[in-house]
Design a protein around this motif. Structure first.
Motif, PDB file in Angstrom:
ATOM      1  N   ALA A  64       0.506  -1.407   0.463  1.00 22.44           N
ATOM      2  CA  ALA A  64       0.048  -0.130  -0.116  1.00 22.44           C
ATOM      3  C   ALA A  64       0.814   1.324  -0.391  1.00 22.44           C
ATOM      4  O   ALA A  64       1.803   0.806   0.898  1.00 22.44           O
ATOM      5  N   GLN A  65       0.316   2.204  -1.065  1.00 26.92           N
ATOM      6  CA  GLN A  65       1.226   3.529  -0.996  1.00 26.92           C
ATOM      7  C   GLN A  65       2.459   3.565  -1.832  1.00 26.92           C
ATOM      8  O   GLN A  65       3.399   4.173  -1.432  1.00 26.92           O
ATOM      9  N   GLN A  66       2.679   2.150  -2.669  1.00 33.33           N
ATOM     10  CA  GLN A  66       3.917   2.674  -3.432  1.00 33.33           C
ATOM     11  C   GLN A  66       3.253   3.286  -4.110  1.00 33.33           C
ATOM     12  O   GLN A  66       2.279   3.051  -4.736  1.00 33.33           O
ATOM     13  N   PRO A  67       4.594   3.963  -4.806  1.00 41.23           N
ATOM     14  CA  PRO A  67       4.163   4.844  -6.260  1.00 41.23           C
ATOM     15  C   PRO A  67       4.922   4.415  -7.225  1.00 41.23           C
ATOM     16  O   PRO A  67       4.906   3.142  -7.436  1.00 41.23           O
ATOM     17  N   ALA A  83      10.406  22.708 -17.126  1.00 45.61           N
ATOM     18  CA  ALA A  83       9.599  22.181 -17.862  1.00 45.61           C
ATOM     19  C   ALA A  83       8.643  20.790 -17.264  1.00 45.61           C
ATOM     20  O   ALA A  83      10.153  20.125 -16.736  1.00 45.61           O
ATOM     21  N   ASN A  84       7.561  19.843 -17.336  1.00 50.43           N
ATOM     22  CA  ASN A  84       7.514  18.932 -17.221  1.00 50.43           C
ATOM     23  C   ASN A  84       6.500  18.354 -17.473  1.00 50.43           C
ATOM     24  O   ASN A  84       5.282  18.651 -17.840  1.00 50.43           O
ATOM     25  N   ARG A  85       7.050  17.434 -18.415  1.00 53.29           N
ATOM     26  CA  ARG A  85       6.962  16.863 -19.724  1.00 53.29           C
ATOM     27  C   ARG A  85       5.891  15.270 -18.937  1.00 53.29           C
ATOM     28  O   ARG A  85       4.507  15.156 -19.628  1.00 53.29           O
ATOM     29  N   VAL A 101      -3.163   7.904 -17.387  1.00 54.89           N
ATOM     30  CA  VAL A 101      -3.707   7.687 -15.838  1.00 54.89           C
ATOM     31  C   VAL A 101      -3.530   8.851 -15.238  1.00 54.89           C
ATOM     32  O   VAL A 101      -2.547   9.626 -14.398  1.00 54.89           O
ATOM     33  N   PRO A 102      -4.746   9.665 -13.999  1.00 62.54           N
ATOM     34  CA  PRO A 102      -4.375  11.161 -13.853  1.00 62.54           C
ATOM     35  C   PRO A 102      -3.596  10.879 -12.265  1.00 62.54           C
ATOM     36  O   PRO A 102      -3.423  10.158 -12.299  1.00 62.54           O
ATOM     37  N   VAL A 103      -2.452  11.657 -12.542  1.00 62.55           N
ATOM     38  CA  VAL A 103      -1.926  11.827 -11.140  1.00 62.55           C
ATOM     39  C   VAL A 103      -2.981  11.930  -9.904  1.00 62.55           C
ATOM     40  O   VAL A 103      -4.533  12.332 -10.526  1.00 62.55           O
ATOM     41  N   VAL A 105      -5.112  12.555  -6.482  1.00 60.86           N
ATOM     42  CA  VAL A 105      -5.249  13.472  -5.412  1.00 60.86           C
ATOM     43  C   VAL A 105      -4.633  13.951  -4.584  1.00 60.86           C
ATOM     44  O   VAL A 105      -4.191  14.987  -3.668  1.00 60.86           O
ATOM     45  N   SER A 106      -3.826  13.114  -3.920  1.00 62.24           N
ATOM     46  CA  SER A 106      -2.168  13.687  -3.060  1.00 62.24           C
ATOM     47  C   SER A 106      -1.727  14.491  -4.089  1.00 62.24           C
ATOM     48  O   SER A 106      -1.110  14.863  -2.658  1.00 62.24           O
ATOM     49  N   HIS A 107      -1.759  14.462  -5.070  1.00 63.57           N
ATOM     50  CA  HIS A 107      -0.204  15.167  -5.922  1.00 63.57           C
ATOM     51  C   HIS A 107      -1.078  16.257  -5.620  1.00 63.57           C
ATOM     52  O   HIS A 107       0.258  17.641  -5.913  1.00 63.57           O
ATOM     53  N   ARG A 122       5.812  19.745  -3.685  1.00 61.05           N
ATOM     54  CA  ARG A 122       6.512  18.407  -3.551  1.00 61.05           C
ATOM     55  C   ARG A 122       6.455  17.327  -4.212  1.00 61.05           C
ATOM     56  O   ARG A 122       7.210  16.255  -3.693  1.00 61.05           O
ATOM     57  N   ARG A 123       5.673  17.448  -5.207  1.00 60.38           N
ATOM     58  CA  ARG A 123       5.354  16.253  -6.089  1.00 60.38           C
ATOM     59  C   ARG A 123       5.668  16.970  -7.269  1.00 60.38           C
ATOM     60  O   ARG A 123       5.162  16.189  -8.436  1.00 60.38           O
ATOM     61  N   TYR A 124       6.297  17.580  -7.783  1.00 60.38           N
ATOM     62  CA  TYR A 124       6.429  18.011  -9.028  1.00 60.38           C
ATOM     63  C   TYR A 124       7.533  16.812  -9.744  1.00 60.38           C
ATOM     64  O   TYR A 124       7.412  16.622 -11.054  1.00 60.38           O
ATOM     65  N   CYS A 129      10.121   9.548  -7.020  1.00 59.24           N
ATOM     66  CA  CYS A 129       8.984   8.427  -6.313  1.00 59.24           C
ATOM     67  C   CYS A 129       9.427   7.705  -7.772  1.00 59.24           C
ATOM     68  O   CYS A 129       9.006   6.129  -7.389  1.00 59.24           O
ATOM     69  N   HIS A 130       8.538   7.945  -9.102  1.00 61.01           N
ATOM     70  CA  HIS A 130       7.930   6.767  -9.491  1.00 61.01           C
ATOM     71  C   HIS A 130       9.019   6.414 -10.915  1.00 61.01           C
ATOM     72  O   HIS A 130       9.452   7.630 -10.805  1.00 61.01           O
ATOM     73  N   VAL A 131       9.433   5.634 -10.763  1.00 63.55           N
ATOM     74  CA  VAL A 131      10.515   4.446 -11.599  1.00 63.55           C
ATOM     75  C   VAL A 131      10.457   3.851 -12.680  1.00 63.55           C
ATOM     76  O   VAL A 131       9.201   2.807 -12.311  1.00 63.55           O
TER      77      VAL A 131
END
Ligand code: HEC
Ligand code: HEC
Length: 160
Positions: A64-67, A83-85, A101-103, A105-107, A122-124, A129-131
């Motif tokens: 749970a909570q894994q990115p 820029a954030n592609r 998939v939309p980011v 809501v936590s983002h 903090r989510r920019y 977190c995502h790899v």
């Protein structure tokens, strides 16, 4: 004079004993999961970088909570202060058009859990977190068990 010589000899002997007691370097060659047995002052040939998996299939989560991991290539996607592609497809406003998939809501939440109309700073940097993933052998062993799996195992030692 004799006692002095005796003292000198005993202290020299004590020092010699100490020197012998010093830990010695083990005979086994140093082994590191990443370097192998290459000595520290030598540069081993790096293994080839495994190709990124690009199957476009969303992978399951391990806990749970894994990115979630990125199921597509991200080569040449600009992700810096200018820029954030990723957001061009993943922003909630763009998801319908892009099919991404939309980011979550936590983002859009700050650390006080207040939701705002724009992505939280903090989510920019998404790749913090995502790899993306590659199909390779793990470099080190891992016996991680998610907490929900621990709870599902029958409690053997518990008396009822
Ligand atoms: C051109 C559009 C596009 C761009 C740009 C893009 N993605 Fe994606 N992404 C997708 C689509 C579409 C999916 C759905 C699965 C698939 O088709 O690959 C997806 C899936 C994902 C997922 C999986 C979500 C889940 O629920 O498992 C993550 C995480 C992700 N992307 C992160 C990123 C990150 C981080 C970047 C920037 C480095 C990025 N994406 C850039 C389109 C895009
Ligand atoms: C601080 C870590 C962190 C950063 C930075 C981050 N994410 Fe996430 N992301 C997560 C976590 C954790 C989850 C799963 C839990 C949740 O929904 O919050 C998630 C979920 C997602 C999902 C799946 C949403 C769903 O409903 O299944 C997508 C897509 C995604 N993030 C894309 C992005 C993109 C694009 C960025 C950059 C703009 C980004 N993330 C930045 C941690 C992060």
């Amino acid at each position: 004079m004799r006692t002095l010589i005796a003292i000198v000899i005993t202290s020299l002997l004590a020092l010699a004993a100490l020197a012998i007691a010093q830990p010695t370097v083990p005979g086994v060659p140093f082994h590191d999961a990443l370097r192998g047995t290459a000595p520290l002052d030598e540069e081993p040939k790096a293994p080839l970088i495994a190709p990124t998996e690009n199957k476009d299939v969303i992978r399951g989560l391990n806990y749970a909570q894994q990115p979630p991991t990125i199921p597509h290539k991200i080569d040449n996607y600009q992700l810096d202060k200018n820029a954030n592609r990723c957001l061009a497809c993943h922003a909630r406003s763009r998801a319908e058009e892009s099919g991404a998939v939309p980011v979550a809501v936590s983002h859009y939440m700050d650390r006080e859990s207040a939701v705002s109309g724009h992505l939280s700073p903090r989510r920019y940097f998404c790749t913090q977190c995502h790899v993306p993933q590659a199909d390779t052998k793990p470099l080190v062993g891992n016996s991680f068990v998610a907490v929900e799996d621990i709870r599902q195992q029958p409690a053997k030692t518990k008396k009822r």
